[in-house]
Design an enzyme around this catalytic site. Sequence first.
Site, PDB file in Angstrom:
ATOM      1  N   THR A   1     -12.017  -8.334  40.915  1.00  0.00           N
ATOM      2  CA  THR A   1     -11.266  -7.218  40.348  1.00  0.00           C
ATOM      3  C   THR A   1     -10.554  -6.444  41.445  1.00  0.00           C
ATOM      4  O   THR A   1     -10.495  -6.886  42.598  1.00  0.00           O
ATOM      5  CB  THR A   1     -12.196  -6.333  39.461  1.00  0.00           C
TER       6      THR A   1
ATOM      7  N   LYS B  93      -7.413  -9.002  43.631  1.00  0.00           N
ATOM      8  CA  LYS B  93      -6.946 -10.105  42.784  1.00  0.00           C
ATOM      9  C   LYS B  93      -5.869 -10.976  43.460  1.00  0.00           C
ATOM     10  O   LYS B  93      -5.764 -12.156  43.157  1.00  0.00           O
ATOM     11  CB  LYS B  93      -6.427  -9.572  41.449  1.00  0.00           C
TER      12      LYS B  93
ATOM     13  N   ASP C 105      -7.198 -12.809  32.717  1.00  0.00           N
ATOM     14  CA  ASP C 105      -6.692 -11.552  32.138  1.00  0.00           C
ATOM     15  C   ASP C 105      -5.581 -11.889  31.145  1.00  0.00           C
ATOM     16  O   ASP C 105      -5.520 -11.342  30.046  1.00  0.00           O
ATOM     17  CB  ASP C 105      -6.109 -10.633  33.219  1.00  0.00           C
TER      18      ASP C 105
ATOM     19  N   GLY D 200       6.672  -1.058  31.270  1.00  0.00           N
ATOM     20  CA  GLY D 200       6.124  -1.157  32.619  1.00  0.00           C
ATOM     21  C   GLY D 200       6.608  -2.398  33.344  1.00  0.00           C
ATOM     22  O   GLY D 200       7.096  -3.361  32.712  1.00  0.00           O
TER      23      GLY D 200
ATOM     24  N   GLY E 169       4.760  -3.003  36.611  1.00  0.00           N
ATOM     25  CA  GLY E 169       3.769  -3.057  37.694  1.00  0.00           C
ATOM     26  C   GLY E 169       2.993  -4.364  37.618  1.00  0.00           C
ATOM     27  O   GLY E 169       3.416  -5.313  36.936  1.00  0.00           O
TER      28      GLY E 169
ATOM     29  N   ARG F 194      10.408   2.791  34.424  1.00  0.00           N
ATOM     30  CA  ARG F 194      10.966   4.008  35.020  1.00  0.00           C
ATOM     31  C   ARG F 194      11.820   3.648  36.237  1.00  0.00           C
ATOM     32  O   ARG F 194      12.873   4.225  36.461  1.00  0.00           O
ATOM     33  CB  ARG F 194       9.787   4.913  35.434  1.00  0.00           C
ATOM     34  N   THR F 195      11.365   2.654  36.990  1.00  0.00           N
ATOM     35  CA  THR F 195      12.117   2.194  38.165  1.00  0.00           C
ATOM     36  C   THR F 195      12.779   0.866  37.781  1.00  0.00           C
ATOM     37  O   THR F 195      12.095  -0.149  37.634  1.00  0.00           O
ATOM     38  CB  THR F 195      11.153   1.965  39.354  1.00  0.00           C
TER      39      THR F 195
ATOM     40  N   THR G 225       1.939   0.061  31.162  1.00  0.00           N
ATOM     41  CA  THR G 225       1.926   1.022  32.275  1.00  0.00           C
ATOM     42  C   THR G 225       0.537   1.641  32.367  1.00  0.00           C
ATOM     43  O   THR G 225      -0.309   1.441  31.500  1.00  0.00           O
ATOM     44  CB  THR G 225       2.948   2.177  32.083  1.00  0.00           C
TER      45      THR G 225
HETATM   46  P1  ATR Z   1      -0.967  -1.758  37.230  1.00  0.00           P
HETATM   47  O1  ATR Z   1      -1.685  -2.661  38.174  1.00  0.00           O
HETATM   48  O2  ATR Z   1      -1.857  -1.016  36.278  1.00  0.00           O
HETATM   49  O3  ATR Z   1       0.149  -2.442  36.540  1.00  0.00           O
HETATM   50  P2  ATR Z   1       0.969  -0.533  38.974  1.00  0.00           P
HETATM   51  O4  ATR Z   1       1.307  -1.861  39.533  1.00  0.00           O
HETATM   52  O5  ATR Z   1       0.828   0.630  39.897  1.00  0.00           O
HETATM   53  O6  ATR Z   1      -0.380  -0.583  38.138  1.00  0.00           O
HETATM   54  O7  ATR Z   1       2.074  -0.177  37.857  1.00  0.00           O
HETATM   55  C1  ATR Z   1       2.085   1.019  37.163  1.00  0.00           C
HETATM   56  C2  ATR Z   1       3.171   0.972  36.089  1.00  0.00           C
HETATM   57  O8  ATR Z   1       3.128   2.223  35.364  1.00  0.00           O
HETATM   58  C3  ATR Z   1       4.589   0.863  36.632  1.00  0.00           C
HETATM   59  O9  ATR Z   1       5.400   0.196  35.690  1.00  0.00           O
HETATM   60  C4  ATR Z   1       4.977   2.334  36.753  1.00  0.00           C
HETATM   61  O10 ATR Z   1       6.380   2.583  36.747  1.00  0.00           O
HETATM   62  P3  ATR Z   1       7.221   2.542  38.147  1.00  0.00           P
HETATM   63  O11 ATR Z   1       7.375   1.080  38.455  1.00  0.00           O
HETATM   64  O12 ATR Z   1       8.481   3.213  37.842  1.00  0.00           O
HETATM   65  O13 ATR Z   1       6.363   3.269  39.158  1.00  0.00           O
HETATM   66  C5  ATR Z   1       4.382   2.887  35.493  1.00  0.00           C
HETATM   67  N1  ATR Z   1       4.184   4.338  35.569  1.00  0.00           N
HETATM   68  C6  ATR Z   1       3.234   5.000  36.261  1.00  0.00           C
HETATM   69  N2  ATR Z   1       3.362   6.332  36.070  1.00  0.00           N
HETATM   70  C7  ATR Z   1       4.430   6.510  35.257  1.00  0.00           C
HETATM   71  C8  ATR Z   1       5.071   7.649  34.669  1.00  0.00           C
HETATM   72  N3  ATR Z   1       4.622   8.877  34.892  1.00  0.00           N
HETATM   73  N4  ATR Z   1       6.143   7.421  33.862  1.00  0.00           N
HETATM   74  C9  ATR Z   1       6.578   6.187  33.605  1.00  0.00           C
HETATM   75  N5  ATR Z   1       6.025   5.064  34.116  1.00  0.00           N
HETATM   76  C10 ATR Z   1       4.975   5.221  34.932  1.00  0.00           C
END
Ligand code: ATR
Length: 288
Positions: free
Chosen positions: A66, A70, A106, A130, A132, A155-156, A198
């Site tokens: 975990t 990973k 997963d 999302g 990420g 968001r990005t 997300t």
């Molecule tokens: P995980 O492993 O859980 O996927 P991560 O790789 O850090 O974690 O990804 C987090 C995701 O949540 C991303 O898509 C992030 O958006 P950004 O790529 O723009 O950072 C999204 N996220 C986190 N906080 C956010 C917020 N306040 N509003 C919108 N999206 C958010």
Amino acid sequence: MIDGKTRLCGLIGNPVEHTMSPVIHNTLAEKCGHNLVYVPFLVEEERLGEAVKGAWALNVLGMNVTVPYKSAVMESLAEVDELAAHIGAVNTLVRTQGGYKGYNTDMTGLYRAMRSEGIRIEDEEMILLGAGGAARAVAYLCGAQKAGKVFMLNRTLDKAQQVAKEVNAAFGREVIVPMLLRDYRELPDRKFLVIQGTSVGLAPKEDDVVIEDAAFYRKVHTGYDLIYKPFTTRFMKLVREAGGEAYNGLKMLLYQGVIAYELWNHVEITEEEASFVYEKMRQNGRFV
Ligand code: ATR
């Protein structure tokens, strides 16, 4: 009874204290009558390679991996399954002759969880919130399971574009369409299967949600949140208020464990056995 024939499986991570995996695997072992014990192992970053080698030397049958290992664990493996290699993350190590083989249950777990709820991916028009680590893996799953178009809202924008480029190249078609999260009003006027990938809304920030607008939720026929803490997320509430079906990520957690257990023990876990484990998880996590 622990005796001379007891096999060991475990979890490598940091932290590991809050894991639900021992409940999943020890319940399955008991239910199936297997002489197997599953325990968590707290591993320091600089000891990851040694931990995998040591587990191998100790004849450990299988491991889960975990956060935060990973991806990093992949260099310590003899082999990596194709989907896991695409995703670039492994959560299950299966003992083979030359070392451990890495899998990503997963994602196969999410797929099986969705199937158990009667949700299809094949040919579905989808929205993926999302870009990420978690959402990126879901994007690969969508490609592998032949989803229709998947609008990836982030968001990005750069990150969604990067994922789309990789996944579309891997599957040779335009499956992922990257979009800026705030442009959600530009989505086609129809109903979608939406996966919330997300970290927004995760406890303790339970009141947070990526999109508030009720107009967005009218485009959702089914909402699947990868989060399971809280058991009912704000996203799920908004989906239900707009008339859609909503699910959390607890069954994904269940089935990633079930599939790992099947790989380690060469068995098939029935839906009835999986439901029994799910109830144990709910009791253990005080999810009601
Ligand atoms: P995980 O492993 O859980 O996927 P991560 O790789 O850090 O974690 O990804 C987090 C995701 O949540 C991303 O898509 C992030 O958006 P950004 O790529 O723009 O950072 C999204 N996220 C986190 N906080 C956010 C917020 N306040 N509003 C919108 N999206 C958010």
